[in-house]
Each structure stands twice: as structure tokens, then as C-alpha cells.
Design a protein around this motif. Sequence first.
Motif, PDB file in Angstrom:
ATOM      1  N   SER A 200      38.562  -3.634  45.558  1.00 19.05           N
ATOM      2  CA  SER A 200      37.648  -2.485  45.657  1.00 19.05           C
ATOM      3  C   SER A 200      36.443  -2.646  44.731  1.00 19.05           C
ATOM      4  CB  SER A 200      38.396  -1.206  45.263  1.00 19.05           C
ATOM      5  OG  SER A 200      38.567  -1.194  43.855  1.00 19.05           O
ATOM      6  N   ALA A 201      35.604  -1.614  44.713  1.00 15.68           N
ATOM      7  CA  ALA A 201      34.446  -1.590  43.818  1.00 15.68           C
ATOM      8  C   ALA A 201      34.850  -1.522  42.350  1.00 15.68           C
ATOM      9  CB  ALA A 201      33.549  -0.403  44.172  1.00 15.68           C
TER      10      ALA A 201
ATOM     11  N   ILE B   1      43.767   4.215  47.784  1.00 16.58           N
ATOM     12  CA  ILE B   1      42.471   4.658  48.325  1.00 16.58           C
ATOM     13  C   ILE B   1      42.427   4.631  49.852  1.00 16.58           C
ATOM     14  CG2 ILE B   1      41.064   4.133  46.285  1.00 16.58           C
ATOM     15  CD1 ILE B   1      40.238   1.499  47.773  1.00 16.58           C
TER      16      ILE B   1
ATOM     17  N   ARG C 276      45.092  11.525  47.278  1.00 13.66           N
ATOM     18  CA  ARG C 276      44.514  10.969  46.058  1.00 13.66           C
ATOM     19  C   ARG C 276      45.259  11.472  44.816  1.00 13.66           C
ATOM     20  NH1 ARG C 276      42.646   8.267  49.442  1.00 13.66           N
ATOM     21  NH2 ARG C 276      40.485   7.644  49.733  1.00 13.66           N
TER      22      ARG C 276
ATOM     23  N   GLY D  24      36.991  11.114  45.160  1.00 12.97           N
ATOM     24  CA  GLY D  24      38.264  10.450  45.443  1.00 12.97           C
ATOM     25  C   GLY D  24      38.157   8.948  45.543  1.00 12.97           C
ATOM     26  N   TRP D  25      37.106   8.365  44.971  1.00 15.54           N
ATOM     27  CA  TRP D  25      37.020   6.913  45.048  1.00 15.54           C
ATOM     28  C   TRP D  25      37.078   6.262  43.677  1.00 15.54           C
ATOM     29  CZ3 TRP D  25      32.112   8.515  47.827  1.00 15.54           C
ATOM     30  CH2 TRP D  25      31.015   8.609  46.990  1.00 15.54           C
ATOM     31  N   VAL D  26      37.435   4.972  43.712  1.00 13.90           N
ATOM     32  CA  VAL D  26      37.442   4.161  42.498  1.00 13.90           C
ATOM     33  C   VAL D  26      36.172   3.317  42.482  1.00 13.90           C
ATOM     34  CG1 VAL D  26      39.953   4.064  42.397  1.00 13.90           C
ATOM     35  CG2 VAL D  26      38.728   2.263  43.628  1.00 13.90           C
ATOM     36  N   PRO D  27      35.741   2.902  41.303  1.00 16.79           N
ATOM     37  CA  PRO D  27      36.383   3.033  40.002  1.00 16.79           C
ATOM     38  C   PRO D  27      36.030   4.331  39.285  1.00 16.79           C
ATOM     39  CG  PRO D  27      34.385   1.722  39.767  1.00 16.79           C
ATOM     40  CD  PRO D  27      34.500   2.068  41.234  1.00 16.79           C
TER      41      PRO D  27
ATOM     42  N   GLU E 270      31.154   5.442  39.384  1.00 18.50           N
ATOM     43  CA  GLU E 270      30.079   4.555  39.853  1.00 18.50           C
ATOM     44  C   GLU E 270      30.180   3.190  39.171  1.00 18.50           C
ATOM     45  OE1 GLU E 270      28.380   5.408  42.664  1.00 18.50           O
ATOM     46  OE2 GLU E 270      29.775   7.041  42.368  1.00 18.50           O
ATOM     47  N   ALA E 271      30.543   2.216  39.988  1.00 17.14           N
ATOM     48  CA  ALA E 271      30.814   0.871  39.479  1.00 17.14           C
ATOM     49  C   ALA E 271      29.645   0.301  38.676  1.00 17.14           C
ATOM     50  CB  ALA E 271      31.143  -0.055  40.660  1.00 17.14           C
TER      51      ALA E 271
ATOM     52  N   SER F  38      24.387  -0.460  44.882  1.00 14.68           N
ATOM     53  CA  SER F  38      25.161   0.743  45.197  1.00 14.68           C
ATOM     54  C   SER F  38      24.398   1.713  46.087  1.00 14.68           C
ATOM     55  CB  SER F  38      25.659   1.433  43.925  1.00 14.68           C
ATOM     56  OG  SER F  38      24.621   1.618  43.037  1.00 14.68           O
TER      57      SER F  38
ATOM     58  N   GLN G 191      25.921  -1.337  49.634  1.00 14.11           N
ATOM     59  CA  GLN G 191      27.201  -0.622  49.676  1.00 14.11           C
ATOM     60  C   GLN G 191      27.272   0.334  50.866  1.00 14.11           C
ATOM     61  OE1 GLN G 191      28.764   2.185  46.618  1.00 14.11           O
ATOM     62  NE2 GLN G 191      29.226   0.297  45.493  1.00 14.11           N
TER      63      GLN G 191
ATOM     64  N   GLN H 216      29.787   0.430  54.059  1.00 14.98           N
ATOM     65  CA  GLN H 216      30.548   1.631  54.438  1.00 14.98           C
ATOM     66  C   GLN H 216      30.466   1.894  55.931  1.00 14.98           C
ATOM     67  OE1 GLN H 216      30.386   5.147  52.170  1.00 14.98           O
ATOM     68  NE2 GLN H 216      31.008   4.121  50.290  1.00 14.98           N
TER      69      GLN H 216
ATOM     70  N   HIS I  37      33.983   2.541  56.533  1.00 14.61           N
ATOM     71  CA  HIS I  37      34.167   4.004  56.548  1.00 14.61           C
ATOM     72  C   HIS I  37      33.256   4.618  57.604  1.00 14.61           C
ATOM     73  CE1 HIS I  37      36.733   4.171  52.978  1.00 14.61           C
ATOM     74  NE2 HIS I  37      35.904   3.323  52.407  1.00 14.61           N
TER      75      HIS I  37
ATOM     76  N   ARG J 106      32.674   8.357  58.460  1.00 13.28           N
ATOM     77  CA  ARG J 106      31.862   9.231  57.608  1.00 13.28           C
ATOM     78  C   ARG J 106      30.435   9.362  58.118  1.00 13.28           C
ATOM     79  NH1 ARG J 106      33.654   6.960  51.886  1.00 13.28           N
ATOM     80  NH2 ARG J 106      35.579   8.125  51.766  1.00 13.28           N
TER      81      ARG J 106
ATOM     82  N   TRP K 191      33.138  -8.565  50.084  1.00 13.28           N
ATOM     83  CA  TRP K 191      33.327  -7.592  51.178  1.00 13.28           C
ATOM     84  C   TRP K 191      32.741  -8.078  52.494  1.00 13.28           C
ATOM     85  CZ3 TRP K 191      31.032  -3.544  47.354  1.00 13.28           C
ATOM     86  CH2 TRP K 191      31.994  -3.242  46.380  1.00 13.28           C
TER      87      TRP K 191
HETATM   88  N1  LIG Z   1      29.354   4.411  44.883  1.00  9.62           N
HETATM   89  C1  LIG Z   1      30.713   4.167  44.461  1.00  9.62           C
HETATM   90  C2  LIG Z   1      31.530   3.771  45.664  1.00  9.62           C
HETATM   91  C3  LIG Z   1      32.920   3.406  45.318  1.00  9.62           C
HETATM   92  C4  LIG Z   1      33.735   3.116  46.563  1.00  9.62           C
HETATM   93  O1  LIG Z   1      33.229   3.118  47.698  1.00  9.62           O
HETATM   94  N2  LIG Z   1      35.020   2.878  46.347  1.00  9.62           N
HETATM   95  C5  LIG Z   1      35.895   2.625  47.443  1.00  9.62           C
HETATM   96  C6  LIG Z   1      36.643   1.340  47.281  1.00  9.62           C
HETATM   97  S1  LIG Z   1      35.538  -0.029  47.421  1.00  9.62           S
HETATM   98  C7  LIG Z   1      36.905   3.740  47.530  1.00  9.62           C
HETATM   99  O2  LIG Z   1      37.506   4.109  46.555  1.00  9.62           O
HETATM  100  N3  LIG Z   1      37.032   4.274  48.746  1.00  9.62           N
HETATM  101  C8  LIG Z   1      37.922   5.328  49.039  1.00  9.62           C
HETATM  102  C9  LIG Z   1      37.159   6.447  49.669  1.00  9.62           C
HETATM  103  O3  LIG Z   1      35.925   6.320  49.819  1.00  9.62           O
HETATM  104  O4  LIG Z   1      37.785   7.439  49.999  1.00  9.62           O
HETATM  105  C10 LIG Z   1      30.738   3.105  43.357  1.00  9.62           C
HETATM  106  O5  LIG Z   1      29.899   2.206  43.387  1.00  9.62           O
HETATM  107  O6  LIG Z   1      31.585   3.172  42.462  1.00  9.62           O
END
Ligand SMILES: N[C@@H](CCC(=O)N[C@@H](CS)C(=O)NCC(=O)O)C(=O)O
Length: 205
Positions: free
Chosen positions: A10-11, A33, A39, A50-53, A64-65, A101, A105, A109, A113, A116, A170
Motif C-alpha cells: 500500500s501507500a 484495507i 476499518r 479509512g486509508w493507510v498510512p 498522507e504518505a 499524491s 495516485q 485509483q 477504486h 468511487r 502499482w
Molecule cells: N492520499 C493518500 C491515499 C492513501 C491510499 O490510497 N491508501 C490505500 C492503500 S494504497 C488505502 O488505504 N485504501 C483503502 C481505501 O481507500 O479505502 C496517501 O497518499 O496517503
Amino acid sequence: MYRLFYAEGSAACGPRVVLEEIGAPYALIATEIGSDKPRDPELLAHNPNGWVPVLLDGEMAMHEASAISIFLADRHPESALAPAVTDSARGPYLQWMVYPSNTPQIAYQLTYHWARYCGGEEARASVQQRSCERLREIWGFIDSAIGERPWFVGDHFSVADIHLHMLSTWLSPEMGHPDIAEFPHAARIVAKVAQRPSVRLVHGL
Ligand SMILES: N[C@@H](CCC(=O)N[C@@H](CS)C(=O)NCC(=O)O)C(=O)O
């Protein structure tokens, strides 16, 4: 000790590589994730998206990575992972840390994703096709910008190279994405970054 909400591939990988490069003690918080998975409430408390990191340092929490990696590199200047604020390379460095980002990114997505970004299954193929086209345009842009430079930013390895490598992981030609080999300047840097023990550990190389 730093704590990082983390999922393989992941990010969160970029910030974890930075933690490895710094050599600071840290703990990973394994995080689910998958889009159909609930979550971790602690993750949601810090990042309702709800996303990492998410990075925790005592009372401080941030997501935000790119921001996390910039923060860590600045916190540990002895690791020489970022140009100093007085260095003119700081400008391009910030540019190349922020751009991934907000542009590539999002293009990724649209593949991973897609729901979305469109109203229903009938639009999926078109959205994913645009994802592939955008990734080819964006990687082409990055590749031209790198040109003959030894590293993504100027003459020195930096956190921007770690994030460039993460972005490349990715790319999925099976999903119709371009292959990194189409972008020889970027591929050269990605290959160099992939030799680092920190990257080999985090990405299982
Ligand atoms: N803009 C965020 C995006 C982070 C992101 O997209 N994380 C993904 C994994 S690569 C995640 O946790 N996705 C789960 C989700 O979006 O619900 C960052 O750069 O940290």
C-alpha cells in the motif's frame, strides 16, 4: 517509538522505507484495507477516510504518505534523505513529493477504486481505460522531467526516489497499465532504488 498503520503493497510502504532508512524504532499496526472489510476504529479515529498510512508519534497523528515521508526526513536530517530548507533543490523536491499524491495516485485509483469515480458497473470499463491512458501520460511526463538526471531530484538520493519506486510498484500491465520499461529514465532510478536493503525488505524483493 513511531507507529505506522500499514498494509502490504500500500501507500504505507514509502513511509515504512523511510523509517527503515532512518533507523528509528517503529512498530507496524497491520491494517485491513479491503473495500469490503471494516476499518480498525483506531485508524478511523485518526483518519476517517479509512486509508493507510497513518503515522503516530506520541500524541501526534497524521495521514498522507507524502506528508509523512517529508515529516520523517525533516525530523532526521542526519539521514540526508531530503534537501535542507535552505537548499534550492528543496523546491523541486517538494514539487515531486506532492505531485504523486494529487495526480498519479488518482489515476491509479481509477483502476483500483473505480467505483468511487463513476456511477455504476456500466461505466467501469471506460473509467479503467482512462486510468491506463492517464498513467501512460503521467509516467511519460515524469520520465521526460527526469531525463538524464541521476535521481528524481537533482544529484542526490532522496525520499522522492523512494516514493517514485513505490508508485512504480502499482503499475499492472495485466490491468492494461504501461510497463515501467516504457519509461527508461524513471526505470533506471526505480532499479537503483530497488537495490537498497530498506526497499528490498519492505517490498519483499
Ligand atoms: N492520499 C493518500 C491515499 C492513501 C491510499 O490510497 N491508501 C490505500 C492503500 S494504497 C488505502 O488505504 N485504501 C483503502 C481505501 O481507500 O479505502 C496517501 O497518499 O496517503
